[in-house]
Design an enzyme around this catalytic site. Structure first.
Site, PDB file in Angstrom:
ATOM      1  N   CYS A 103       0.864  -1.167   0.000  1.00 49.70           N
ATOM      2  CA  CYS A 103       0.000   0.000   0.000  1.00 49.70           C
ATOM      3  C   CYS A 103       0.906   1.224   0.000  1.00 49.70           C
ATOM      4  O   CYS A 103       1.651   1.454   0.942  1.00 49.70           O
ATOM      5  CB  CYS A 103      -0.867  -0.084   1.249  1.00 49.70           C
ATOM      6  SG  CYS A 103      -2.004   1.235   1.407  1.00 49.70           S
ATOM      7  N   CYS A 110      -2.576  15.194   2.461  1.00 52.95           N
ATOM      8  CA  CYS A 110      -3.565  15.109   1.379  1.00 52.95           C
ATOM      9  C   CYS A 110      -4.434  16.359   1.406  1.00 52.95           C
ATOM     10  O   CYS A 110      -4.954  16.734   2.462  1.00 52.95           O
ATOM     11  CB  CYS A 110      -4.427  13.868   1.559  1.00 52.95           C
ATOM     12  SG  CYS A 110      -5.668  13.711   0.252  1.00 52.95           S
ATOM     13  N   CYS A 117     -10.352  11.205   8.062  1.00 52.37           N
ATOM     14  CA  CYS A 117      -9.065  10.619   7.665  1.00 52.37           C
ATOM     15  C   CYS A 117      -7.896  11.348   8.302  1.00 52.37           C
ATOM     16  O   CYS A 117      -7.781  12.570   8.208  1.00 52.37           O
ATOM     17  CB  CYS A 117      -8.948  10.666   6.139  1.00 52.37           C
ATOM     18  SG  CYS A 117      -7.312  10.223   5.543  1.00 52.37           S
ATOM     19  N   GLY A 158      -2.481  10.329   0.628  1.00 52.12           N
ATOM     20  CA  GLY A 158      -2.622  11.173  -0.554  1.00 52.12           C
ATOM     21  C   GLY A 158      -3.674  10.711  -1.531  1.00 52.12           C
ATOM     22  O   GLY A 158      -4.165   9.583  -1.464  1.00 52.12           O
ATOM     23  N   GLU A 159      -4.030  11.610  -2.432  1.00 47.74           N
ATOM     24  CA  GLU A 159      -5.031  11.317  -3.457  1.00 47.74           C
ATOM     25  C   GLU A 159      -4.302  11.132  -4.790  1.00 47.74           C
ATOM     26  O   GLU A 159      -3.837  12.105  -5.391  1.00 47.74           O
ATOM     27  CB  GLU A 159      -6.039  12.483  -3.511  1.00 47.74           C
ATOM     28  CG  GLU A 159      -6.986  12.477  -4.682  1.00 47.74           C
ATOM     29  CD  GLU A 159      -7.685  11.149  -4.936  1.00 47.74           C
ATOM     30  OE1 GLU A 159      -8.292  10.572  -4.026  1.00 47.74           O
ATOM     31  OE2 GLU A 159      -7.618  10.677  -6.094  1.00 47.74           O
ATOM     32  N   SER A 190      -6.691   3.894  -5.826  1.00 51.20           N
ATOM     33  CA  SER A 190      -7.842   4.236  -4.999  1.00 51.20           C
ATOM     34  C   SER A 190      -8.041   5.747  -5.021  1.00 51.20           C
ATOM     35  O   SER A 190      -7.100   6.506  -4.820  1.00 51.20           O
ATOM     36  CB  SER A 190      -7.599   3.767  -3.560  1.00 51.20           C
ATOM     37  OG  SER A 190      -8.647   4.191  -2.725  1.00 51.20           O
ATOM     38  N   SER A 213     -13.576   5.548  -3.404  1.00 49.78           N
ATOM     39  CA  SER A 213     -13.963   5.789  -2.011  1.00 49.78           C
ATOM     40  C   SER A 213     -15.254   6.591  -2.015  1.00 49.78           C
ATOM     41  O   SER A 213     -15.241   7.814  -2.066  1.00 49.78           O
ATOM     42  CB  SER A 213     -12.838   6.557  -1.301  1.00 49.78           C
ATOM     43  OG  SER A 213     -11.680   5.766  -1.268  1.00 49.78           O
ATOM     44  N   HIS A 215     -18.204   6.241   0.227  1.00 51.20           N
ATOM     45  CA  HIS A 215     -18.493   6.628   1.623  1.00 51.20           C
ATOM     46  C   HIS A 215     -19.873   7.191   1.928  1.00 51.20           C
ATOM     47  O   HIS A 215     -20.186   7.371   3.094  1.00 51.20           O
ATOM     48  CB  HIS A 215     -17.477   7.648   2.152  1.00 51.20           C
ATOM     49  CG  HIS A 215     -16.059   7.231   2.025  1.00 51.20           C
ATOM     50  ND1 HIS A 215     -15.627   5.941   2.232  1.00 51.20           N
ATOM     51  CD2 HIS A 215     -14.948   7.944   1.714  1.00 51.20           C
ATOM     52  CE1 HIS A 215     -14.325   5.878   2.044  1.00 51.20           C
ATOM     53  NE2 HIS A 215     -13.882   7.067   1.734  1.00 51.20           N
ATOM     54  N   ASN A 289     -11.927   3.453  11.402  1.00 58.17           N
ATOM     55  CA  ASN A 289     -10.794   3.359  12.298  1.00 58.17           C
ATOM     56  C   ASN A 289     -10.782   4.667  13.072  1.00 58.17           C
ATOM     57  O   ASN A 289     -10.454   5.702  12.502  1.00 58.17           O
ATOM     58  CB  ASN A 289      -9.535   3.306  11.425  1.00 58.17           C
ATOM     59  CG  ASN A 289      -8.566   2.290  11.903  1.00 58.17           C
ATOM     60  OD1 ASN A 289      -8.411   2.092  13.097  1.00 58.17           O
ATOM     61  ND2 ASN A 289      -7.917   1.659  10.950  1.00 58.17           N
ATOM     62  N   CYS A 331      -3.977   4.768   7.272  1.00 58.05           N
ATOM     63  CA  CYS A 331      -4.410   6.125   6.992  1.00 58.05           C
ATOM     64  C   CYS A 331      -3.645   7.222   7.716  1.00 58.05           C
ATOM     65  O   CYS A 331      -4.217   8.040   8.415  1.00 58.05           O
ATOM     66  CB  CYS A 331      -5.891   6.269   7.344  1.00 58.05           C
ATOM     67  SG  CYS A 331      -6.811   4.779   7.109  1.00 58.05           S
TER      68      CYS A 331
HETATM   69  N1  SAH Z   1      -7.006   9.178  -1.279  1.00 58.75           N
HETATM   70  C1  SAH Z   1      -7.387   7.919  -1.746  1.00 58.75           C
HETATM   71  C2  SAH Z   1      -6.455   6.802  -1.337  1.00 58.75           C
HETATM   72  C3  SAH Z   1      -5.916   6.846   0.047  1.00 58.75           C
HETATM   73  S1  SAH Z   1      -7.052   6.642   1.400  1.00 58.75           S
HETATM   74  C4  SAH Z   1      -8.802   7.596  -1.309  1.00 58.75           C
HETATM   75  O1  SAH Z   1      -9.332   8.268  -0.463  1.00 58.75           O
HETATM   76  O2  SAH Z   1      -9.357   6.662  -1.882  1.00 58.75           O
HETATM   77  C5  SAH Z   1      -7.239   4.881   1.433  1.00 58.75           C
HETATM   78  C6  SAH Z   1      -8.546   4.414   2.034  1.00 58.75           C
HETATM   79  O3  SAH Z   1      -8.528   4.538   3.461  1.00 58.75           O
HETATM   80  C7  SAH Z   1      -9.758   5.201   1.549  1.00 58.75           C
HETATM   81  O4  SAH Z   1     -10.799   4.349   1.137  1.00 58.75           O
HETATM   82  C8  SAH Z   1     -10.117   5.971   2.789  1.00 58.75           C
HETATM   83  O5  SAH Z   1     -11.427   6.346   2.770  1.00 58.75           O
HETATM   84  C9  SAH Z   1      -9.768   5.006   3.897  1.00 58.75           C
HETATM   85  N2  SAH Z   1      -9.705   5.666   5.215  1.00 58.75           N
HETATM   86  C10 SAH Z   1      -9.204   6.878   5.501  1.00 58.75           C
HETATM   87  N3  SAH Z   1      -9.338   7.158   6.831  1.00 58.75           N
HETATM   88  C11 SAH Z   1      -9.934   6.091   7.385  1.00 58.75           C
HETATM   89  C12 SAH Z   1     -10.346   5.762   8.712  1.00 58.75           C
HETATM   90  N4  SAH Z   1     -10.160   6.605   9.732  1.00 58.75           N
HETATM   91  N5  SAH Z   1     -10.926   4.558   8.912  1.00 58.75           N
HETATM   92  C13 SAH Z   1     -11.117   3.692   7.894  1.00 58.75           C
HETATM   93  N6  SAH Z   1     -10.742   3.946   6.623  1.00 58.75           N
HETATM   94  C14 SAH Z   1     -10.166   5.130   6.362  1.00 58.75           C
HETATM   95 FE1  SF4 Z   2      -7.065  12.155   1.142  1.00 56.21          FE
HETATM   96 FE2  SF4 Z   2      -8.007   9.660   0.776  1.00 56.21          FE
HETATM   97 FE3  SF4 Z   2      -7.618  10.662   3.251  1.00 56.21          FE
HETATM   98 FE4  SF4 Z   2      -9.581  11.621   1.740  1.00 56.21          FE
HETATM   99  S1  SF4 Z   2      -9.386   9.513   2.535  1.00 56.21           S
HETATM  100  S2  SF4 Z   2      -8.132  12.853   2.960  1.00 56.21           S
HETATM  101  S3  SF4 Z   2      -8.668  11.551  -0.267  1.00 56.21           S
HETATM  102  S4  SF4 Z   2      -6.065  10.240   1.756  1.00 56.21           S
END
Ligand code: SAH
Ligand code: SF4
Length: 342
Positions: A103, A110, A117, A158-159, A190, A213, A215, A289, A331
């Site tokens: 990963c 980000c 997140c 990051g995105e 992702s 993602s 959500h 989480n 994350c």
């Molecule tokens: N930025 C991209 C990829 C990185 S985040 C994206 O958002 O898809 C990777 C994954 O972790 C995403 O699906 C995000 O929603 C999830 N994620 C972020 N914070 C989280 C948390 N606190 N608990 C569970 N999943 C989380």
């Molecule tokens: Fe960035 Fe992905 Fe976290 Fe959203 S979930 S802040 S896009 S890393």
């Protein structure tokens, strides 16, 4: 100094021509980097000494330093790297019985700032270079015993679609048969969903899989959780996914973080089923989480019933098993811990 892991074999060939060397020298260097795990130019013993000297003056071979490697009780491993400018990023290695998943991070912090997140909350610093993306895979692989199937997922910090050019080049480098030769279908990107980026992925790397993602089942909830939704609304996202599926024939993997009282009701499940139905896809339900946000994870009963609601409507769904919880392998949490010094 330039970072050698940012170069494709074509870039390297161009460099060799420029300094009056033959093209096959580029192939040799590439092989040392990706097949023979060289750690310095001195290792490249089939290159003339003068060329090795020139390379080491022009290029850096170590774009980051591994600070920690933490192993969770379930075998998940987390790596914290310090970049040459002092910034910190992390990568996670998950070993399944038959395969391994890396990963990888694409940015420091980000800018999307999803409400739940830790990476988003830690602020945004900059995009990673191609070399910084590629090197995460190279370095983690060095730590692996044995070679199984390797999957690379751009799901770290990051995105990826906001750094798409570098992400696509790093995929080309790792996929190159002359180098690590990781099959194109072993990559997954992702994203929170940026329509023009999704179009580019479909055109340039149709073999790469896409994880979205999502959500939330509607714009009002999604605006709160994923602020970028105000710019790219759900219907725009779904339209671009339709085109993606038509063009690539791939299924979409949706990620849905379940948050108590925010997006976990039976009505939310019903709406979500409607939004994703018709798209070849499946839904990964990820119980939140907890970070230092106000959000909580729903009770197991609620998670089970959400799952059931989707399945009853013909949507394939999975509850993603928590991994690496004891080392905070999720994350941006490890980096946050280090930045805060706690
Ligand atoms: N930025 C991209 C990829 C990185 S985040 C994206 O958002 O898809 C990777 C994954 O972790 C995403 O699906 C995000 O929603 C999830 N994620 C972020 N914070 C989280 C948390 N606190 N608990 C569970 N999943 C989380
Ligand atoms: Fe960035 Fe992905 Fe976290 Fe959203 S979930 S802040 S896009 S890393």
């Amino acid at each position: 100094m330039r970072d050698i892991f940012s170069l494709s074999v074509e870039d390297l060939a161009e460099f060799m021509m420029k300094i009056g060397q033959q093209r096959y020298r580029a192939d040799q260097v590439y092989e040392w980097l990706y097949k023979r795990s060289a750690t310095s130019f001195d290792d490249m013993t089939n290159l003339p000494k003068t060329l090795r000297g020139e390379l080491s003056q022009q290029f850096n071979m170590v774009p980051m330093k591994r600070l920690t490697r933490e192993i969770s009780s379930d075998g998940t491993e987390k790596f914290l790297f310090e970049l040459t400018d002092g910034n910190l990023i992390e990568s996670v290695l998950i070993e399944h019985s038959d395969r391994k998943t890396f990963c990888i991070s694409t940015q420091v912090g980000c800018p999307v700032k999803c409400a739940f997140c830790a990476t988003g909350r830690s602020g945004y610093v900059r995009n990673l270079t191609v070399g910084e993306i590629v090197y995460q895979a190279v370095e983690i692989e060095r730590c692996l015993r044995g070679l199984g199937g390797i999957n690379i997922v751009f799901m770290g910090m990051g995105e990826p679609l906001l750094n798409l050019e570098n992400v696509l080049k790093s995929i080309r480098i790792l996929n190159n048969p002359q180098g690590r030769a990781i099959g194109i279908r072993r990559f997954m990107i992702s994203t929170v969903g940026i329509p023009e980026g999704i179009r580019t992925i479909a055109e340039v790397v149709p073999g790469v899989k896409l994880s979205v993602s999502i959500h939330a089942p509607n714009d009002s909830v999604r605006n709160k959780l994923v602020p970028l939704n105000k710019k790219y609304r759900l219907n725009m996202l779904i339209k671009s996914l339709r085109e993606y599926v038509e063009h690539t024939g791939n299924r979409i993997s949706f990620e849905y973080v379940l948050i108590e009282g925010v997006n976990d009701s039976p009505e939310d499940a019903r709406m979500l089923a409607e939004v994703v139905s018709g798209l070849p896809s499946y839904v990964n339900l990820i119980p939140l989480n907890p970070t230092d946000s106000e959000y909580r994870r729903p009770a197991s009963e609620k998670i089970r019933s959400f799952h059931k609601q989707l399945e009853e409507r013909g949507i394939e769904a999975f509850v993603r098993i928590e991994r690496g919880g004891d080392i905070k392998a999720a994350c941006g949490q490890l980096r946050l811990r280090h930045v805060k010094g706690g």
